[in-house]
Design a protein around this motif. Structure first.
Motif, mmCIF file in Angstrom:
data_model
loop_
_atom_site.group_PDB
_atom_site.id
_atom_site.type_symbol
_atom_site.label_atom_id
_atom_site.label_comp_id
_atom_site.label_asym_id
_atom_site.label_seq_id
_atom_site.Cartn_x
_atom_site.Cartn_y
_atom_site.Cartn_z
ATOM 1 N N ASP A 83 -7.748 0.559 -2.029
ATOM 2 C CA ASP A 83 -8.737 1.431 -1.382
ATOM 3 C C ASP A 83 -9.696 0.621 -0.514
ATOM 4 O O ASP A 83 -10.126 1.079 0.553
ATOM 5 C CB ASP A 83 -9.544 2.191 -2.440
ATOM 6 C CG ASP A 83 -8.666 3.112 -3.280
ATOM 7 O OD1 ASP A 83 -7.437 3.128 -3.048
ATOM 8 O OD2 ASP A 83 -9.210 3.802 -4.157
ATOM 9 N N VAL A 111 -3.952 6.819 1.474
ATOM 10 C CA VAL A 111 -4.925 6.286 2.433
ATOM 11 C C VAL A 111 -6.003 7.303 2.784
ATOM 12 O O VAL A 111 -7.208 7.023 2.694
ATOM 13 C CB VAL A 111 -4.216 5.806 3.717
ATOM 14 C CG1 VAL A 111 -5.249 5.339 4.746
ATOM 15 C CG2 VAL A 111 -3.240 4.688 3.403
ATOM 16 N N ALA A 147 -2.757 1.234 7.970
ATOM 17 C CA ALA A 147 -3.647 0.874 6.864
ATOM 18 C C ALA A 147 -2.851 0.500 5.620
ATOM 19 O O ALA A 147 -3.196 -0.453 4.898
ATOM 20 C CB ALA A 147 -4.587 2.034 6.565
ATOM 21 N N ALA A 148 -1.772 1.249 5.349
ATOM 22 C CA ALA A 148 -0.950 0.949 4.173
ATOM 23 C C ALA A 148 -0.267 -0.408 4.315
ATOM 24 O O ALA A 148 -0.196 -1.195 3.354
ATOM 25 C CB ALA A 148 0.086 2.055 3.969
ATOM 26 N N TYR A 163 -9.901 -1.365 6.904
ATOM 27 C CA TYR A 163 -9.059 -1.143 8.079
ATOM 28 C C TYR A 163 -9.708 -0.112 9.001
ATOM 29 O O TYR A 163 -9.718 -0.271 10.227
ATOM 30 C CB TYR A 163 -7.670 -0.666 7.642
ATOM 31 C CG TYR A 163 -6.628 -0.743 8.733
ATOM 32 C CD1 TYR A 163 -6.054 -1.957 9.089
ATOM 33 C CD2 TYR A 163 -6.211 0.402 9.405
ATOM 34 C CE1 TYR A 163 -5.094 -2.037 10.088
ATOM 35 C CE2 TYR A 163 -5.254 0.336 10.408
ATOM 36 C CZ TYR A 163 -4.697 -0.884 10.749
ATOM 37 O OH TYR A 163 -3.750 -0.954 11.745
ATOM 38 N N TYR A 202 -8.017 -0.139 2.751
ATOM 39 C CA TYR A 202 -7.964 1.029 3.632
ATOM 40 C C TYR A 202 -9.320 1.247 4.322
ATOM 41 O O TYR A 202 -9.386 1.519 5.528
ATOM 42 C CB TYR A 202 -7.600 2.284 2.832
ATOM 43 C CG TYR A 202 -6.300 2.199 2.071
ATOM 44 C CD1 TYR A 202 -5.249 1.408 2.529
ATOM 45 C CD2 TYR A 202 -6.114 2.907 0.881
ATOM 46 C CE1 TYR A 202 -4.052 1.332 1.820
ATOM 47 C CE2 TYR A 202 -4.921 2.840 0.172
ATOM 48 C CZ TYR A 202 -3.897 2.046 0.645
ATOM 49 O OH TYR A 202 -2.721 1.970 -0.052
ATOM 50 N N GLY A 244 0.822 -1.202 0.000
ATOM 51 C CA GLY A 244 0.000 0.000 0.000
ATOM 52 C C GLY A 244 0.853 1.248 0.000
ATOM 53 O O GLY A 244 2.077 1.187 0.160
#
Length: 428
Positions: free
Chosen positions: A68, A26, A45-46, A74, A71, A21
């Motif tokens: 996406d 994000v 998240a990445a 998450y 993200y 990611g």
């Protein structure tokens, strides 16, 4: 007929999850953006993309979702964790938060700073370890104290009733309501309950016409603190000639008994009270006391505010009004973050299952390919339920009440161990 020459624009899927990611991508893809200002969240998240990519076999077979989607999932996983933790903490502290300051919340579940009480400003209440004040038990005790005559949270007033020779019945509701309207009673005195009665029902607590002078009759002219007469009969005066030194509690017990005796035996009046109509026995005559008095309170709705002081009517009343915001990402420890990773993976599996379920089979030359969308959806739902159950069961074992029980059991176990240890005999 010539064979058509098929030249597809691309031989790979238009949507394939990348192996890693990008932190910079994000924030713009988050549905709510609650944690978009947290650099730790953006990094987490990445990095989740690589975790999902490996767990779902992205290096073997294409995964038809975008970064996406990871993200967004998450963010949902963090919010789900926050929800479960806040629900757990609500069980711990709600009884102590009742009546305390609450606030207004925006669509993200965050407190609105423009309408925030100063006592909540800059705080995250769900992260606090509060003092235990037994707010609910105290509120119940106050209500019981009102009827028991030992305090409470309802103001009690006194009103005078002017007697009329030959009149035995008196409408206390009308008399007191009239005094509340005019602001003065029958004797012309200003009343403290002006404007408070109206058509509200009054609750009579006590009816009396004089105060027994127990102090004078019991202790005598000189008071006699810590001493009392020689326990002879008490009339207008105590026996001041002989004294015995006795404990203070005996003074108190005897004075209470003496005052109750005067109140019960010396009064030759009695009464009946029906629907706030007072009937006096015997019927008053010209030589009767000019006034009787009553103690009363005004019936109010349970949600009416106390005009003299804030008693928490507009404060916290249940879990919904607890001033709990979403837990800041930086305050989630390693236990919570691992749960979030696992839950996010399950959400990504659900997203992939939704995508692959749109086409159960795809025809190919000479055969067809069956996609596993239904299997992914079933696995994802089961995993999510198991993760929620795992966390909730763990938290249920860690409520403040359960921990007290555990501590008590530990103390008992230590005591039992100590009993088995032989004591050494010292030989000098």
């Amino acid at each position: 007929m010539s064979i058509p020459n098929l030249r597809p624009e691309s031989q790979t899927s238009q949507v394939i999850l990348p192996s890693t990611g990008t932190v910079g991508d994000v924030a713009a893809t988050l549905p709510y953006g609650i944690y978009k200002d947290s650099t730790d969240f953006l990094s987490g998240a990445a990095e989740q993309v690589a975790y999902v990519y490996k767990k779902l076999g992205g290096d073997v077979l294409d995964i038809e979702i975008k970064a996406d989607n990871v993200y967004a999932n998450y963010e949902e996983a963090v919010l789900e964790y926050s929800y479960i933790i806040n629900s757990h903490q609500a069980k711990n502290v709600l009884s102590d938060f009742l009546g305390t300051t609450t606030g207004s919340f925006d669509h993200k579940g965050e407190l609105k700073t423009s309408e925030l009480s100063s006592s909540l400003s800059g705080t995250t209440m769900s992260l606090k370890y509060p003092r235990f004040e037994f707010a609910y038990a105290r509120r119940v005790a106050e209500g019981m104290g009102v009827d028991a005559g030992v305090g409470g949270n309802i103001t009690e007033y006194s009103a005078s009733i002017k007697t009329v020779s030959g009149q035995q019945d008196y409408d206390l509701q009308t008399i007191i309501s009239s005094a509340a309207t005019t602001g003065t009673d029958a004797a012309g005195n200003t009343v403290p309950y002006k404007g408070l009665v109206g058509n509200k029902r009054i609750l009579i607590k006590r009816v009396y016409y004089k105060t027994p002078h127990a102090m004078w009759r019991f202790y005598g002219y000189y008071g006699g603190l810590n001493t009392v007469g020689n326990l002879s009969n008490y009339g207008q005066y105590a026996d001041d000639s002989t004294f015995e030194v006795i404990p203070t509690w005996q003074n108190k017990a005897q004075s209470l008994a003496f005052e109750d005796s005067i109140y019960t035996r010396n009064s030759h009046y009695s009464y009946e009270l029906t629907d706030n109509w007072l009937r006096i026995y015997p019927k008053p005559v010209s030589s009767s006391p000019a006034y009787f008095w009553v103690s009363f309170s005004v019936s109010t709705d349970p949600w009416e505010k106390n005009e003299r002081a804030d008693d928490g009517i507009d404060g916290v009343n249940n879990m919904n009004t607890l001033p709990f915001e979403n837990i800041p990402y930086k305050n989630i420890n390693s236990i919570g973050k691992q749960w979030i990773r696992r839950f996010c993976l399950s959400l990504c599996k659900e997203t992939l299952g939704q995508v692959r379920s749109k086409f159960a089979t795809i025809p190919i030359p000479g055969s067809e390919v069956t996609l596993n969308g239904a299997d992914l959806l079933g696995q994802a739902k089961e995993e999510q339920e198991n993760l929620r159950t795992e966390l909730k069961e763990l938290l249920d074992e860690l409520t403040y009440g359960k921990m007290m029980v555990g501590d008590a059991e530990s103390v008992e176990a230590v005591n039992n161990i100590q009993k088995k240890i032989p004591l050494k005999v010292f030989v000098g």
